[in-house]
Each structure stands twice: as C-alpha cells, then as structure tokens.
Design an enzyme around this catalytic site. Structure first.
Site, PDB file in Angstrom:
ATOM      1  N   CYS A 238       6.428  22.720 -17.477  1.00 28.74           N
ATOM      2  CA  CYS A 238       5.874  23.693 -18.419  1.00 28.74           C
ATOM      3  C   CYS A 238       4.524  24.157 -17.882  1.00 28.74           C
ATOM      4  O   CYS A 238       4.001  23.609 -16.926  1.00 28.74           O
ATOM      5  CB  CYS A 238       5.651  23.032 -19.780  1.00 28.74           C
ATOM      6  SG  CYS A 238       7.111  22.283 -20.466  1.00 28.74           S
TER       7      CYS A 238
ATOM      8  N   ARG B  67       6.486  28.661 -14.475  1.00 25.08           N
ATOM      9  CA  ARG B  67       6.727  27.216 -14.670  1.00 25.08           C
ATOM     10  C   ARG B  67       7.665  26.945 -15.840  1.00 25.08           C
ATOM     11  O   ARG B  67       8.180  25.842 -15.994  1.00 25.08           O
ATOM     12  CB  ARG B  67       5.409  26.487 -14.917  1.00 25.08           C
ATOM     13  CG  ARG B  67       4.353  26.640 -13.829  1.00 25.08           C
ATOM     14  CD  ARG B  67       3.085  25.911 -14.202  1.00 25.08           C
ATOM     15  NE  ARG B  67       3.356  24.498 -14.391  1.00 25.08           N
ATOM     16  CZ  ARG B  67       3.426  23.609 -13.387  1.00 25.08           C
ATOM     17  NH1 ARG B  67       3.244  24.023 -12.143  1.00 25.08           N
ATOM     18  NH2 ARG B  67       3.678  22.348 -13.626  1.00 25.08           N
TER      19      ARG B  67
ATOM     20  N   TRP C 192       9.234  24.744 -20.694  1.00 25.53           N
ATOM     21  CA  TRP C 192      10.511  24.566 -20.004  1.00 25.53           C
ATOM     22  C   TRP C 192      11.108  23.329 -20.656  1.00 25.53           C
ATOM     23  O   TRP C 192      10.705  22.208 -20.366  1.00 25.53           O
ATOM     24  CB  TRP C 192      10.308  24.347 -18.504  1.00 25.53           C
ATOM     25  CG  TRP C 192      11.605  24.150 -17.770  1.00 25.53           C
ATOM     26  CD1 TRP C 192      12.183  22.956 -17.417  1.00 25.53           C
ATOM     27  CD2 TRP C 192      12.514  25.149 -17.327  1.00 25.53           C
ATOM     28  NE1 TRP C 192      13.369  23.163 -16.772  1.00 25.53           N
ATOM     29  CE2 TRP C 192      13.613  24.501 -16.707  1.00 25.53           C
ATOM     30  CE3 TRP C 192      12.522  26.528 -17.393  1.00 25.53           C
ATOM     31  CZ2 TRP C 192      14.681  25.190 -16.152  1.00 25.53           C
ATOM     32  CZ3 TRP C 192      13.587  27.215 -16.840  1.00 25.53           C
ATOM     33  CH2 TRP C 192      14.646  26.557 -16.221  1.00 25.53           C
TER      34      TRP C 192
ATOM     35  N   ASN D 185       2.874  18.911 -20.709  1.00 27.95           N
ATOM     36  CA  ASN D 185       3.850  19.200 -19.660  1.00 27.95           C
ATOM     37  C   ASN D 185       4.275  17.848 -19.105  1.00 27.95           C
ATOM     38  O   ASN D 185       3.455  17.103 -18.587  1.00 27.95           O
ATOM     39  CB  ASN D 185       3.222  20.059 -18.547  1.00 27.95           C
ATOM     40  CG  ASN D 185       4.169  20.178 -17.344  1.00 27.95           C
ATOM     41  OD1 ASN D 185       5.379  20.059 -17.505  1.00 27.95           O
ATOM     42  ND2 ASN D 185       3.617  20.362 -16.152  1.00 27.95           N
ATOM     43  N   GLY D 186       5.557  17.507 -19.238  1.00 33.31           N
ATOM     44  CA  GLY D 186       6.044  16.232 -18.702  1.00 33.31           C
ATOM     45  C   GLY D 186       7.162  15.682 -19.559  1.00 33.31           C
ATOM     46  O   GLY D 186       7.737  16.384 -20.386  1.00 33.31           O
TER      47      GLY D 186
ATOM     48  N   GLU E  49      27.594  24.827   1.904  1.00 34.01           N
ATOM     49  CA  GLU E  49      26.315  25.151   1.252  1.00 34.01           C
ATOM     50  C   GLU E  49      25.309  25.676   2.273  1.00 34.01           C
ATOM     51  O   GLU E  49      24.605  26.645   2.027  1.00 34.01           O
ATOM     52  CB  GLU E  49      25.783  23.911   0.524  1.00 34.01           C
ATOM     53  CG  GLU E  49      24.404  24.030  -0.059  1.00 34.01           C
ATOM     54  CD  GLU E  49      24.229  25.143  -1.090  1.00 34.01           C
ATOM     55  OE1 GLU E  49      25.233  25.717  -1.535  1.00 34.01           O
ATOM     56  OE2 GLU E  49      23.067  25.464  -1.409  1.00 34.01           O
TER      57      GLU E  49
ATOM     58  N   LYS F 153      23.543  29.370   2.098  1.00 37.19           N
ATOM     59  CA  LYS F 153      22.078  29.575   2.140  1.00 37.19           C
ATOM     60  C   LYS F 153      21.715  30.619   3.192  1.00 37.19           C
ATOM     61  O   LYS F 153      20.946  31.542   2.951  1.00 37.19           O
ATOM     62  CB  LYS F 153      21.363  28.255   2.472  1.00 37.19           C
ATOM     63  CG  LYS F 153      21.320  27.239   1.348  1.00 37.19           C
ATOM     64  CD  LYS F 153      20.365  27.585   0.243  1.00 37.19           C
ATOM     65  CE  LYS F 153      20.899  28.243  -0.972  1.00 37.19           C
ATOM     66  NZ  LYS F 153      22.060  27.854  -1.689  1.00 37.19           N
TER      67      LYS F 153
ATOM     68  N   GLU G 243      22.994  34.261   2.218  1.00 35.05           N
ATOM     69  CA  GLU G 243      22.428  34.975   1.058  1.00 35.05           C
ATOM     70  C   GLU G 243      20.962  35.336   1.238  1.00 35.05           C
ATOM     71  O   GLU G 243      20.474  36.233   0.571  1.00 35.05           O
ATOM     72  CB  GLU G 243      22.631  34.183  -0.224  1.00 35.05           C
ATOM     73  CG  GLU G 243      21.897  32.877  -0.328  1.00 35.05           C
ATOM     74  CD  GLU G 243      22.107  32.236  -1.700  1.00 35.05           C
ATOM     75  OE1 GLU G 243      22.222  32.962  -2.699  1.00 35.05           O
ATOM     76  OE2 GLU G 243      22.166  30.997  -1.762  1.00 35.05           O
TER      77      GLU G 243
ATOM     78  N   HIS H 269      42.221  24.769  14.276  1.00 30.83           N
ATOM     79  CA  HIS H 269      43.268  25.571  13.606  1.00 30.83           C
ATOM     80  C   HIS H 269      42.901  27.040  13.534  1.00 30.83           C
ATOM     81  O   HIS H 269      43.359  27.769  12.660  1.00 30.83           O
ATOM     82  CB  HIS H 269      43.508  25.001  12.205  1.00 30.83           C
ATOM     83  CG  HIS H 269      43.994  23.589  12.231  1.00 30.83           C
ATOM     84  ND1 HIS H 269      45.280  23.243  12.582  1.00 30.83           N
ATOM     85  CD2 HIS H 269      43.336  22.428  12.036  1.00 30.83           C
ATOM     86  CE1 HIS H 269      45.418  21.934  12.547  1.00 30.83           C
ATOM     87  NE2 HIS H 269      44.250  21.405  12.221  1.00 30.83           N
TER      88      HIS H 269
ATOM     89  N   LYS I 131      19.472  35.988  -9.915  1.00 27.40           N
ATOM     90  CA  LYS I 131      19.338  34.540 -10.085  1.00 27.40           C
ATOM     91  C   LYS I 131      20.432  34.008 -10.990  1.00 27.40           C
ATOM     92  O   LYS I 131      20.902  32.912 -10.814  1.00 27.40           O
ATOM     93  CB  LYS I 131      17.962  34.182 -10.653  1.00 27.40           C
ATOM     94  CG  LYS I 131      17.723  32.676 -10.772  1.00 27.40           C
ATOM     95  CD  LYS I 131      17.877  31.971  -9.439  1.00 27.40           C
ATOM     96  CE  LYS I 131      17.861  30.463  -9.553  1.00 27.40           C
ATOM     97  NZ  LYS I 131      18.272  29.794  -8.290  1.00 27.40           N
TER      98      LYS I 131
HETATM   99  C1  AGP Z   1      23.190  29.889  -4.808  1.00 29.55           C
HETATM  100  O1  AGP Z   1      22.124  29.847  -3.880  1.00 29.55           O
HETATM  101  C2  AGP Z   1      23.341  31.243  -5.432  1.00 29.55           C
HETATM  102  N1  AGP Z   1      22.140  31.657  -6.026  1.00 29.55           N
HETATM  103  C3  AGP Z   1      24.547  31.337  -6.351  1.00 29.55           C
HETATM  104  O2  AGP Z   1      25.674  31.046  -5.569  1.00 29.55           O
HETATM  105  C4  AGP Z   1      24.564  30.392  -7.578  1.00 29.55           C
HETATM  106  O3  AGP Z   1      24.711  29.057  -7.163  1.00 29.55           O
HETATM  107  C5  AGP Z   1      25.773  30.787  -8.461  1.00 29.55           C
HETATM  108  O4  AGP Z   1      25.588  32.111  -8.908  1.00 29.55           O
HETATM  109  C6  AGP Z   1      25.955  29.863  -9.669  1.00 29.55           C
HETATM  110  O5  AGP Z   1      24.838  29.950 -10.478  1.00 29.55           O
HETATM  111  P1  AGP Z   1      24.656  28.843 -11.640  1.00 29.55           P
HETATM  112  O6  AGP Z   1      24.486  27.518 -10.959  1.00 29.55           O
HETATM  113  O7  AGP Z   1      23.419  29.266 -12.373  1.00 29.55           O
HETATM  114  O8  AGP Z   1      25.888  28.876 -12.500  1.00 29.55           O
END
Ligand code: AGP
Length: 617
Positions: free
Chosen positions: A2, A27, A75, A101-102, A490, A494, A497, A513, A612
């Site tokens: 927070c 935050r 938060w 905050n905590g 993963e 990263k 994206e 394959h 996001k």
């Molecule tokens: C991951 O780096 C991306 N931002 C994206 O794939 C994300 O993981 C996906 O949209 C799922 O989001 P969520 O975890 O908020 O459901």
C-alpha cells in the site's frame, strides 16, 4: 503493498497528502482515505476506488485549514476493497487513527483477545486490530502514544509501516517500520515533516530524508527534532538524515528504470510475503485457509483442471507437475479461451483451479462460470483482493506479490508457483503420498527460495552482456524438460511480448520432431539444463544443437562442467530441487528478455498491442 503518507507543518495538509497519494498509487489503488485534524475537529474521509474518487468526497472547510493529516492508498491483503476496509482506521474511542502498509500475521488471535476485552471491530482488516491493540496498551499503561505503539508492536508478528495519530496530542505523529518501507522528509528548519512509503510525495519540498530501518520507530512533533527509538527495547536511535539525489520518476520505480525490473527484483520479498503466515517450516505446517476449509473436497478430488491464460497458464503447467508429483492427483491444464468453448466434460468431484494475476481476465472468468454451471468446485489463485475472479470462485488463495504494474508478468509467476507448491505439498502430506522427511525438506527449501533468488539476481550484469550479443536475433528457441518445460514457454513469452522478437518454447526432446530444422549459426537457443533428473538428456540435446552450429545460452547448476564446454554462454543457478527449480530458472530468463527489450528501445512496461489485464475476449 500500500502507499502511506502524512504531513505535519505550516502548510495546508490536505493538498500535499492527496498529491502524495496520487504519486503512491502505483503501490496500490483499490481504496483510498485521508484523516485531517484542525482545532479539535478530526475528519476521516475514505472510499473504495482511486484517489480521484477520494477527492470527490472531501468536505471543503477542514481541508482548507488543517496542517496535519495522514493518507493511505490500499492494496488489499485482508478484507475486500470497500469503504469500511479502507484506511485510515480508528480505535474504538475514536481518539487514535492509523494507516498501515503490511500484513499482521497474528491479527486473528489479537482480535479474539481484544474482543474479550470489549473491543468491537467494524472492518475485516488486520489494521483495525492493530490500532485497538495500541489503544488497549495505552489505556492499561496510562502512557503516551509513542510508548503505547512501542509496547504494542512487540506483540505483533508480521510486516508494517504505520503512522499513528492521537487527537488528544495533535501536535505529533508516531511512525514505525518492519518489512515495509517508510521515509520521513524533513524541512531544513524542522518546520515541517513528511511521512511516506517512498520519497515521491515529498521530493518537491525537501531532499532531506530519514529512511527508517526495520524495528525502528519515530515520534514526529512540530518544532522539535525527530526522536527515534528501537521498537524492541525503546532505546534511542540517532536519526541519519540523507540528501536524496533521485528524481520523481526514479522514485516511483524504486530507483529502477522500469516497473518490470523493479518487480523482477521484488521477487524475494513477494515470494516471502506469499508464504508468510502460511509456511511454518520449523513446525512442519502449511496453512492455506481456502484449502483447509475445503480439504475433504481436495482429498477426494479425482482430477484437478487448471484454467488460465498467458503466464498464469504457464504457472498452471508447473502446477501440473507439482500436483501429480507431490500429491499424486491427476491434473489437466487448459487455456481458458479453449476450455470455455469446447463443452468440456466435468465430473462430480472435479476441482477447477483458476489462476489469474489481475483476477479480471475475461476468458478465465468465463471458464469459471462454465465450470460452476457444470458442478465443479472452483478455487481461485489471484493477486488482486476482491477482483471479479476472486469473488466468483468458491474459495481461493491470494498471492501477496503486491501490484504488478509492468505488463509482462514476473513476480506474479513466481508467487503463483509458490502458493501452488504449498497447496501440492499440503495435499501430498494429507494424502500420505509424500514421506515426512521429503515433505519437511521441501518446506525448508521453500523458505530458502528468496535467498536463492537474491543470489541469482547478482548475475544481472552478466546476463545483460549476453543480451547485448543476441539483441538483434530475429528468432530464439527455449528448451526445457520436466518442470522446466513450462519455464521454456514462459521465457519465450517474456521475450516475445516485450522485445517483439519471435521466440518459441519447446520440450527439449521435441527438437528432433521438427524444430531442429530451424537451427543454424544465427539461432540462439536458451537451454534450461540444471543438474537434475533430465540433465543427461538435455546435454544430449545440447550436443545436437552444437553440431548444427546453434548458439547456446545454457542455464546450469553452479559448478557445472559438462555443459560449460559445450555452451556459448552459461548462467549458473544455485542448487535447487526439481520441483522448485522453476522458481529459480525463470529469473535469468526474465532478466535476459528485459535487457534485450531495453537495448531494442522497446516500451518495456507497456509493450505495443498489449494490456495488463485482458478483460475482453
Ligand atoms: C504475461 O506476461 C502477460 N502479461 C499475459 O500473458 C498474462 O499472463 C495473461 O493475460 C493472463 O493475465 P492474468 O494472470 O491477469 O489472468
């Protein structure tokens, strides 16, 4: 995480506090509140929503006169985001006011004890328990606020950065810190003091700041020097005032160039916060409320279906290995967007686990609704308290990663795996399918993860040098086996994206394959090759790549010899078990993609075409 802030001085407090909260919203932003005091009148305004919503409900008069106040942007960790749970909180008498905050881990036992003594509670928060504990101590010891805070905090287990105000002594604010940051801004002539989670609320007024250390507290009174004490024994501490050289933007990012880098470096704290209060390694105990309350369902479950998207789906793949390996429960992992449309078969006794950082992903929300319609028990793993998915699921567990601002998920991934590992271990122990010895060793190892991540982050410079060599490669391949196959996926995501380089993750054995046709001297391959179960097989895959002149970036266990002579670059990770290796092997991949993206002048925190939280189909 927070944001807390406060002011005491000759200026009007409210505008300073409100602007400070706006600067701290990164935050946490699910609710906000402010307390101001002026000539016997104390006013608290608080609301669910953002600081912009708070500004709409402020009355005029006192906010144009008061010279002292405290503010909070939340938060949520305990209690839904709503008006009642928003900070500040007051004690039963109404005299004491706190922002915090905590996480107070032992708030339940403290609340029960205080209730026996007649205290009443309006909210679900740990913070309201803390302010009433302080009041109880103050009444029983007939002491000033500072002493009461010091005594009360010695009964608290957890993390805190607090500011406390007593209307019967309105010339001072008491602050204290353990585990969460707290800074005091000081004007040259002690005519005004600022309190904040970081310097962003006061950097425009003063560069002079005291950063409290853990278990330190301070009594801030107008016109006198700050008095600092150790919480443990009330002994005095000499304040150390430093002159800040940071600018506002750097401060909001904690001194890092991007939120993503800050969040990568926050992972030791985020993993610790996620298992805090849940992992009692010395006692061999794992407590996850949402599981404990539904343990029979999980023990009888014939199958667990995991539904998620993106990075959360990768965490689900790691969980598949964890649950099948440690708890012997069959698991299948589904893309939410596929699961919701393919009319899946869900049987009585099936459990669906939905994983989502934001708790707002439309496809995962739709998958949850479908699963519920078909009679499944749905458990959520979310990072945002009170999010739609958190409310839609029958039960759940929150990761305590704090707000993840960077679009590319990093600490969300490691904290999701942390909570899923705790659940898998808990179920394995309850089902008697894991030996006590193995179970106990996993608990101790899980406790050591933050330190191992810290150790690995020290290789950032070396990883940056590797990034420089390959930043212009048009393609990457990521290879892993077993628990590290999802990490390969993963790592590739990263890179894709945030740097816009095409990258693919594969199970290492899949190379032959088809994908091996892609390999030549222009193809960098990230091979995850810790000295674990699949080591020899991955070394063979590396030989196959080498013979086709691929460039090999290998993630190896420290002290590795065999891969070192084959790979073009090695990044060494600390020794770790197979089951927990994703928590470690993912870190260098996060840093590699971050540095490549920065070198390519990409918008790391807000990559093109992405959001996001994907709240649309
Ligand atoms: C991951 O780096 C991306 N931002 C994206 O794939 C994300 O993981 C996906 O949209 C799922 O989001 P969520 O975890 O908020 O459901």
């Amino acid at each position: 995480m927070c944001g807390i802030t406060g002011y005491i001085g000759y200026r009007i407090a409210s505008p300073i506090i409100i602007k400070g909260l706006e600067r701290l919203e990164y935050r946490g932003y699910d609710s906000a509140g402010i307390m101001v005091y002026n000539q016997g009148k104390l006013e608290i305004s608080k609301t669910k929503g953002k600081v912009a919503d708070l500004k709409k409900i402020l009355s005029d008069k006192i906010h144009k006169e008061a010279n002292i106040g405290i503010g909070h942007t939340r938060w949520a960790t305990h209690g839904e985001p709503n008006d009642v749970n928003a900070h500040p909180h007051t004690s039963n008498s109404g005299d004491l006011v706190i922002i915090h905050n905590g996480i107070i881990e032992n708030f339940n036992s403290l609340r029960k004890e205080l209730s026996k003594r007649g205290f009443k509670f309006e909210s679900d928060t740990d913070t309201e328990v803390l302010i009433n504990l302080i009041e109880d101590v103050k009444n029983n010891n007939n002491c000033k606020l500072g002493k009461a805070v010091q005594i009360a905090l010695n009964q608290v287990v957890g993390a805190y950065a607090i500011a406390v105000f007593d209307r019967n002594n309105p010339e001072e604010i008491v602050v204290a810190k353990l585990g969460s940051p707290l800074a005091i801004g000081i004007s040259k002539d002690n005519t005004e003091f600022f309190i904040a989670s970081d310097a962003s609320p006061f950097i425009e007024y003063t560069n002079n700041a005291i950063y409290l250390e853990d278990q330190e507290m301070a009594v801030i009174s107008l016109g006198t020097d700050i008095k600092m004490y150790k919480v443990a024994d009330d002994s005095q501490v000499e304040p150390y005032i430093q002159e800040l050289k940071l600018n506002l933007d750097q401060i909001e990012k904690g001194g890092y160039d991007h939120f993503m880098l800050k969040e990568i470096y926050e992972q030791p704290r985020a993993v610790t916060d996620t298992y805090r209060g849940r992992l009692l390694a010395n006692k061999g105990i794992i407590r996850v409320a949402g599981i404990d309350d539904n343990i029979e369902k999980f023990l009888k479950a014939k199958r667990i279906i995991i539904s998620a998207c993106g990075t959360s789906w990768h965490a689900g793949l790691v969980a598949e290995y964890l649950f099948e390996d440690l708890a012997r429960i069959p698991v299948e992992v589904e893309y939410s967007s596929e699961f919701r449309y393919r009319n899946p078969i869900i049987n009585e006794g099936d459990i669906v686990i939905a994983i989502s950082q934001s708790g707002e992903t439309a496809d995962t929300l739709a998958a949850i609704k479908l699963a519920k319609e078909k009679g499944a028990f749905v458990f959520g793993v979310c990072n945002v308290v009170g999010s739609t998915i958190a409310r839609e699921t029958h039960a759940g567990a929150y990761t305590h990663a704090g707000p993840e601002i960077g679009v590319a998920s990093t600490k969300a991934f490691t904290t999701q795996i942390t909570i899923l590992a705790l659940i898998a271990l808990k179920l394995g122990k309850a089902k008697g399918v894991i030996s006590q010895e193995k179970y106990q060793s996993y608990l101790y190892e899980l406790e050591s993860i933050p330190e191992k991540i810290e150790q690995l982050l020290k290789q950032d410079k070396k990883i940056k040098e590797i990034a420089k060599i390959y930043k212009d490669s048009p393609n990457f391949l990521y290879l892993g086996r077993g628990y590290n196959f999802p990490v390969a996926l993963e790592g590739a995501l990263k890179l894709k994206e945030i740097s816009y380089i095409h990258a693919e993750g594969y199970p290492a054995a899949e190379m032959k394959h088809g994908p091996i046709a892609l390999i030549d001297e222009n193809m960098p391959i990230v091979a995850i090759a810790p000295n674990l179960k699949h080591y020899e097989k991955v070394v063979s895959n590396i030989h196959e790549i080498k013979s086709r002149k691929g460039k090999i970036i290998a993630i190896v266990t420290e002290g590795d010899v065999d891969v070192k002579v084959l790979a073009d670059h090695v990044i060494e990770i600390p020794h770790i078990s197979e089951a927990f290796s994703p928590l470690i092997t993912t870190i260098p991949l996060q840093l590699l993609s971050y540095h490549i993206a920065v070198m390519r002048n990409c918008n790391v925190d807000q990559p093109r075409n992405l959001a996001k939280s994907v709240t649309v189909e």
